[in-house]
Design a protein around this motif. Structure first.
Motif, short mmCIF file in Angstrom:
data_model
loop_
_atom_site.label_atom_id
_atom_site.label_comp_id
_atom_site.label_asym_id
_atom_site.label_seq_id
_atom_site.Cartn_x
_atom_site.Cartn_y
_atom_site.Cartn_z
N GLN A 17 0.83 -1.21 0.00
CA GLN A 17 0.00 0.00 0.00
C GLN A 17 0.86 1.26 0.00
N ARG A 18 1.93 1.24 0.78
CA ARG A 18 2.80 2.41 0.82
C ARG A 18 3.53 2.60 -0.50
N ALA A 19 3.94 1.49 -1.12
CA ALA A 19 4.57 1.58 -2.44
C ALA A 19 3.59 2.19 -3.45
N ALA A 20 2.33 1.78 -3.37
CA ALA A 20 1.32 2.33 -4.27
C ALA A 20 1.14 3.82 -4.07
N LEU A 21 1.20 4.28 -2.82
CA LEU A 21 1.08 5.72 -2.56
C LEU A 21 2.26 6.48 -3.17
N HIS A 22 3.46 5.95 -3.05
CA HIS A 22 4.63 6.61 -3.64
C HIS A 22 4.48 6.71 -5.16
N ARG A 23 4.11 5.60 -5.78
CA ARG A 23 3.98 5.61 -7.24
C ARG A 23 2.81 6.49 -7.69
N THR A 24 1.73 6.47 -6.93
CA THR A 24 0.60 7.32 -7.28
C THR A 24 0.96 8.79 -7.15
N ALA A 25 1.74 9.14 -6.15
CA ALA A 25 2.16 10.53 -5.99
C ALA A 25 2.91 11.01 -7.23
N VAL A 26 3.77 10.17 -7.78
CA VAL A 26 4.49 10.54 -9.00
C VAL A 26 3.53 10.64 -10.19
N ASP A 27 2.61 9.68 -10.29
CA ASP A 27 1.63 9.73 -11.38
C ASP A 27 0.75 10.98 -11.27
N MET A 28 0.37 11.33 -10.05
CA MET A 28 -0.45 12.52 -9.86
C MET A 28 0.33 13.79 -10.18
N ALA A 29 1.62 13.79 -9.86
CA ALA A 29 2.45 14.94 -10.23
C ALA A 29 2.49 15.10 -11.74
N ARG A 30 2.62 13.99 -12.44
CA ARG A 30 2.61 14.04 -13.92
C ARG A 30 1.27 14.58 -14.43
#
Length: 309
Positions: A17-30
């Motif tokens: 879940q924490r890994a997903a949050l990190h990756r989602t944060a980058v996707d949301m930044a994009r």
């Protein structure tokens, strides 16, 4: 018209879940980079059992690589907890990765637990260093820096060092203290950000406010309670603009301050009032599948629309 902030606080999250949050944060930044975001903000804290982001430069670097135009702000990094040479190297590397789009806000922090973790004397946290390092930065003469804090002493420190000032509040005398200290040290005053307590800091845009509070209210409360607890322990709860003293979702909603769930029309009204909409898309460890529709609605709400007809 809007900014997006990420701290990845997520109590009880599993590794995946924490890994997903990190990756989602980058996707949301994009995503927000492609839709006119004014700035992407990441923060730093340590010794937090909810996993608050301890390494903002790594996340900021990933975001810099995934974006092309939005300024990226590390606000703030705790200066005394870093080796000064390594910190300068990290700032310079981020400056190159972002091609000059990054700003770093330096600060002292207010939690003794963080200093204990690093074996640093909390009572001497005002000491600073100005190392000379290589390579040269992308931005001349140096990357964009600011100092953060909630006191007149912090304002004067920013002025003396010739950097911008990011305050925790809009208290009396802050701007004057900053500008006077800058001029006394031979600097021209720079960026001075003085947030008002009336400005919301974590906004979610919902099709219906009642449904929105039901879906994201608990995540907003996680954020509110944690910040209030930290600031209360430090004696700064009454002077930090983004802190709300609420212990239930209903109280948080009734406070109508830092954390809000609004409709698209209300979001546009907030922009008219405050000039900006502050989004916190993954607030309190919100499930990315729940978070994405709120972010997309917020972007759509603030996007300029052609006149009808």
């Amino acid at each position: 018209m809007f900014i997006a902030r990420f701290d990845l606080r997520a109590p009880g999250a599993t590794g995946p879940q924490r890994a997903a949050l990190h990756r989602t944060a980058v996707d949301m930044a994009r995503y927000v980079d492609a839709h006119g975001c004014l700035s992407i903000v990441v923060s730093e804290h340590h010794a937090s059992d909810d996993g608050y982001l301890p390494a903002p430069f790594q996340l900021a670097a990933a975001m810099a690589a995934a974006t092309s135009s939005t300024p990226i702000v590390v606000a703030l990094t705790l200066l005394p907890l870093h080796d000064p040479v390594r910190l300068a190297e990290d700032i310079i590397t981020l400056d190159h990765l972002s091609e000059g789009r990054a700003m770093v806000v330096l600060g002292l922090g207010y939690r003794p637990e963080e200093y204990e973790l690093f074996g640093v004397d909390f009572a001497r946290r005002g000491a600073t260093a100005e190392p000379r390092v290589t390579p040269a930065p992308y931005t001349s003469p140096r990357p964009t820096l600011a100092w953060g804090g909630g006191s007149l002493a912090a304002a004067r420190r920013a002025g003396r060092h010739g950097v911008g000032f990011f305050a925790q509040n809009d208290g009396p005398g802050m701007q004057e203290a900053y500008e006077q200290a800058a001029r006394d040290a031979g600097h021209e005053p720079g960026l001075c950000v003085l947030p008002s307590p009336a400005t919301p800091f974590a906004v979610f845009v919902a099709a219906d406010a009642d449904t929105g509070w039901a879906e994201v209210g608990r995540s907003l409360l996680v954020d509110a309670v944690a910040y209030h607890r930290w600031n209360a322990a430090a004696g700064t709860a009454d002077t930090t603009a983004s802190v709300t003293a609420a212990s239930t979702v209903d109280e948080l909603r009734a406070a109508d301050r830092a954390h809000r769930v609004v409709t698209a029309e209300e979001a546009r009204h907030l922009i008219g009032q405050h000039g900006i909409l502050a989004l916190h898309p993954l607030c309190g460890g919100l499930d990315p599948e729940v978070a994405w529709p709120y972010l997309r609605r917020a972007v759509e709400a603030v996007r300029p629309h052609p006149p009808a007809g």
